[in-house]
Design an enzyme around this catalytic site. Structure first.
Site, PDB file in Angstrom:
ATOM      1  N   TRP A  47      17.734 130.643  34.695  1.00  0.00           N
ATOM      2  CA  TRP A  47      17.059 130.427  33.402  1.00  0.00           C
ATOM      3  C   TRP A  47      17.732 131.188  32.284  1.00  0.00           C
ATOM      4  O   TRP A  47      17.923 130.654  31.187  1.00  0.00           O
ATOM      5  CB  TRP A  47      15.562 130.725  33.509  1.00  0.00           C
ATOM      6  CG  TRP A  47      14.902 129.667  34.342  1.00  0.00           C
ATOM      7  CD1 TRP A  47      14.389 129.820  35.592  1.00  0.00           C
ATOM      8  CD2 TRP A  47      14.773 128.273  34.030  1.00  0.00           C
ATOM      9  NE1 TRP A  47      13.937 128.611  36.064  1.00  0.00           N
ATOM     10  CE2 TRP A  47      14.152 127.650  35.140  1.00  0.00           C
ATOM     11  CE3 TRP A  47      15.110 127.483  32.922  1.00  0.00           C
ATOM     12  CZ2 TRP A  47      13.866 126.275  35.163  1.00  0.00           C
ATOM     13  CZ3 TRP A  47      14.824 126.121  32.946  1.00  0.00           C
ATOM     14  CH2 TRP A  47      14.211 125.533  34.054  1.00  0.00           C
TER      15      TRP A  47
ATOM     16  N   ASP B 107      12.275 135.924  27.705  1.00  0.00           N
ATOM     17  CA  ASP B 107      11.653 134.738  28.293  1.00  0.00           C
ATOM     18  C   ASP B 107      10.763 135.250  29.424  1.00  0.00           C
ATOM     19  O   ASP B 107      11.246 135.699  30.461  1.00  0.00           O
ATOM     20  CB  ASP B 107      12.751 133.807  28.832  1.00  0.00           C
ATOM     21  CG  ASP B 107      12.185 132.602  29.585  1.00  0.00           C
ATOM     22  OD1 ASP B 107      10.953 132.486  29.702  1.00  0.00           O
ATOM     23  OD2 ASP B 107      13.000 131.771  30.049  1.00  0.00           O
TER      24      ASP B 107
ATOM     25  N   LYS C 108       2.684 127.965  33.938  1.00  0.00           N
ATOM     26  CA  LYS C 108       2.588 128.820  35.131  1.00  0.00           C
ATOM     27  C   LYS C 108       1.327 129.688  35.018  1.00  0.00           C
ATOM     28  O   LYS C 108       0.347 129.422  35.689  1.00  0.00           O
ATOM     29  CB  LYS C 108       3.843 129.678  35.297  1.00  0.00           C
ATOM     30  CG  LYS C 108       5.086 128.820  35.589  1.00  0.00           C
ATOM     31  CD  LYS C 108       6.127 129.082  34.597  1.00  0.00           C
ATOM     32  CE  LYS C 108       7.466 128.410  34.739  1.00  0.00           C
ATOM     33  NZ  LYS C 108       7.702 127.309  35.583  1.00  0.00           N
TER      34      LYS C 108
HETATM   35  N1  PMP Z   1      12.348 129.772  31.575  1.00  0.00           N
HETATM   36  C1  PMP Z   1      11.818 130.005  32.780  1.00  0.00           C
HETATM   37  C2  PMP Z   1      11.836 131.416  33.315  1.00  0.00           C
HETATM   38  C3  PMP Z   1      11.272 128.968  33.520  1.00  0.00           C
HETATM   39  O1  PMP Z   1      10.742 129.198  34.731  1.00  0.00           O
HETATM   40  C4  PMP Z   1      11.260 127.658  32.975  1.00  0.00           C
HETATM   41  C5  PMP Z   1      10.652 126.473  33.700  1.00  0.00           C
HETATM   42  N2  PMP Z   1      10.450 126.564  35.012  1.00  0.00           N
HETATM   43  C6  PMP Z   1      11.850 127.463  31.726  1.00  0.00           C
HETATM   44  C7  PMP Z   1      12.365 128.537  31.051  1.00  0.00           C
HETATM   45  C8  PMP Z   1      11.886 126.098  31.093  1.00  0.00           C
HETATM   46  O2  PMP Z   1      10.611 125.803  30.702  1.00  0.00           O
HETATM   47  P1  PMP Z   1      10.160 124.401  30.087  1.00  0.00           P
HETATM   48  O3  PMP Z   1      10.211 123.422  31.207  1.00  0.00           O
HETATM   49  O4  PMP Z   1       8.785 124.712  29.598  1.00  0.00           O
HETATM   50  O5  PMP Z   1      11.093 124.063  29.007  1.00  0.00           O
END
Ligand code: PMP
Length: 365
Positions: A101, A176, A200
Site C-alpha cells: 500500500w 495511511d 475496515k
Molecule cells: N491503503 C490501505 C492500507 C489499504 O488496506 C487499502 C485497501 N485495502 C487502500 C489503501 C486502498 O483503499 P481503497 O480501496 O479505499 O481505495
C-alpha cells in the site's frame, strides 16, 4: 439466520449490533418516516447525524481542536493522489515504503507530481519482502520535505508501525491508517494528516476519512478540482456536494458502538488479546503454520500466514468455510492465508479460528 465468522480484509465485518440498529432504523429513522438514504444532506436530521459522528470521532481519537475532520469519497486510493496534490506545493516529499500500500501511495504521488523526482523513497524494505520495518540508519530523510508519508498498517503484508515508534522528524507526517484506525489509541498530534478508507474499522465502503491539521490547508494550487481541495471541503463541513450520507450514518453508529466498548483503550485490550492468541497458535504449531513478519512489527489487524505444505491450502480453506470461517485466503501477491481481525471480529471469533487451526494441524501435521 446464521452469520459467518468473517475474516475479510475489506469490506470487512461490521459489529452485529450496528447492523441490527441500521436494520431497525432502515425504513423510518427516528420517526421521520424515511430512511437516512432518502433524506436531504442539508436537512436538520442529516446535519445532526454528521455533527454527532464528528463529535464522537473527535472524542474517541482525542482529536485536538486544530484539526479538521473531513468525510470524503474516492477511497484511500484517491488520497494517494490528493495528498500530494494538496501538500506538495512545488516542494518535495518523502515516502517510507513498507508494503504494497505504501508502494502504491508512492507511485501515485510520482504520477501526479509536476516532476516525479520530487517524490522520494526515503526507505524501502522490499528487499526483505516487506517483513520488517526499516531501521533508523536505512532511512534518508530530507529535512526540507513538504511531508513524510507512511502506511502505519500494511493490510497485505501484515506489518504495523505502532504510534510509539514514530519519532518527530520535523516535517509533517502523513499516515495511511486505513486498516488499523480506531483499533487502539493514537497520538493524533504527531500527525499532519491521517487518512483511511472506511471499509475496515469505520463503516461501509464509499466513505473516506481525512483528519488534517489546519496549518496544512490552503496550499493546493488553484487548478485542482474543488472536491479534492481539503481547504474547500473543510470550509463546507464536507458538504460542498452530496456526501456519502448512508456511510456517514453507519460510521456514526460504529463510533457509538466503540464508545460502548470502552473507547479505543477498551477495544485495544481486546485486539491485543486476539493477536496474542492467533500469533500464539501460529508460533506454537511447530512450523505447521508460519507468519514471516518480524515479531516487533506484526499487525494486530491483518495476520498473514502460510501452511508448511501448500498442497493443504485448498483443504484448509474448504474445511474452514464448512465450519463457518470465511475469507481466509491470502492476498494473491503473497499467497497463503490471511485472517483480518478488525474491531468487529470478536475475541470469540478468533478463538473459533484458533480452535479450527489447532484441530486442522493435528489432523494433517
Ligand atoms: N491503503 C490501505 C492500507 C489499504 O488496506 C487499502 C485497501 N485495502 C487502500 C489503501 C486502498 O483503499 P481503497 O480501496 O479505499 O481505495
Amino acid at each position: 439466520m446464521s452469520r459467518v465468522w468473517n475474516f475479510s480484509a475489506g469490506p470487512a465485518a461490521l459489529p452485529e449490533e450496528v447492523l441490527r440498529q441500521a436494520r431497525e432504523e432502515m425504513l423510518d429513522w427516528h420517526g421521520v418516516g424515511c430512511s437516512v438514504m432518502e433524506m436531504s444532506h442539508r436537512g436538520k436530521e442529516f446535519t445532526g447525524i454528521i455533527e454527532q459522528a464528528e463529535a464522537d470521532l473527535r472524542e474517541l481519537m482525542a482529536i485536538p481542536p486544530g484539526y479538521e475532520v473531513l468525510f470524503l469519497q474516492g477511497g484511500a486510493t484517491l488520497q494517494f493522489a490528493q495528498v500530494p496534490m494538496n501538500l506538495l506545493a512545488g516542494r518535495s516529499a518523502d515516502y517510507i515504503v513498507t508494503g504494497s500500500w505504501s508502494k502504491k501511495a508512492f507511485s501515485e504521488a510520482r504520477r501526479v507530481a509536476a516532476s516525479p523526482g520530487t517524490v522520494r523513497c526515503a526507505a524501502t524494505t522490499e528487499a526483505s519482502n516487506f517483513t520488517r520495518l526499516p531501521v533508523a540508519d536505512e532511512i534518508r530523510l530530507d529535512p526540507f520535505a513538504a511531508y513524510l508519508h507512511l502506511c502505519t498498517n500494511e493490510t497485505i503484508h501484515g506489518v504495523e508501525i505502532s504510534a510509539e515508534r514514530i519519532a518527530d522528524t520535523g516535517v509533517p507526517l502523513v499516515a495511511d491508517m486505513s486498516s488499523h484506525i480506531l483499533s487502539r489509541p493514537v497520538a493524533v498530534e504527531k500527525f499532519g494528516l491521517i487518512y483511511a478508507g472506511a471499509q475496515k474499522n469505520i463503516g461501509p465502503s464509499g466513505l473516506t476519512l481525512v483528519i488534517v491539521h489546519r496549518d496544512l490547508l490552503g496550499m493546493a494550487p488553484l487548478a485542482i478540482p474543488s472536491v479534492m481541495d481539503y481547504a474547500v471541503m473543510a470550509e463546507h463541513g464536507s458538504l460542498l456536494n452530496t456526501p456519502p450520507t448512508y456511510g456517514i450514518y453507519v460510521a456514526g453508529l460504529v463510533f457509538q458502538w466503540l464508545k460502548r466498548q470502552g473507547g479505543l483503550e477498551g477495544i485495544a485490550a481486546v485486539n491485543a488479546e486476539k493477536g496474542r492468541i492467533l500469533y500464539g497458535c501460529i508460533d506454537a504449531s511447530a512450523g505447521f503454520y508460519a507468519n514471516p513478519v518480524d515479531p516487533d512489527c506484526r499487525s494486530l489487524m491483518n495476520v498473514p500466514f502460510t501452511l508448511a505444505d501448500p498442497r493443504l491450502d485448498a483443504g484448509f480453506l474448504a474445511e474452514a468455510k464448512a465450519a463457518g470461517l470465511v475469507s481466509l485466503k491470502g492476498h494473491k501477491s503473497v499467497g497463503g492465508m490471511r485472517a483480518s481481525i478488525y474491531n468487529a471480529v470478536s475475541l470469540q471469533g478468533v478463538q473459533v479460528l484458533v480452535d479450527f487451526m489447532n484441530d486442522f494441524a493435528k489432523r494433517n501435521g
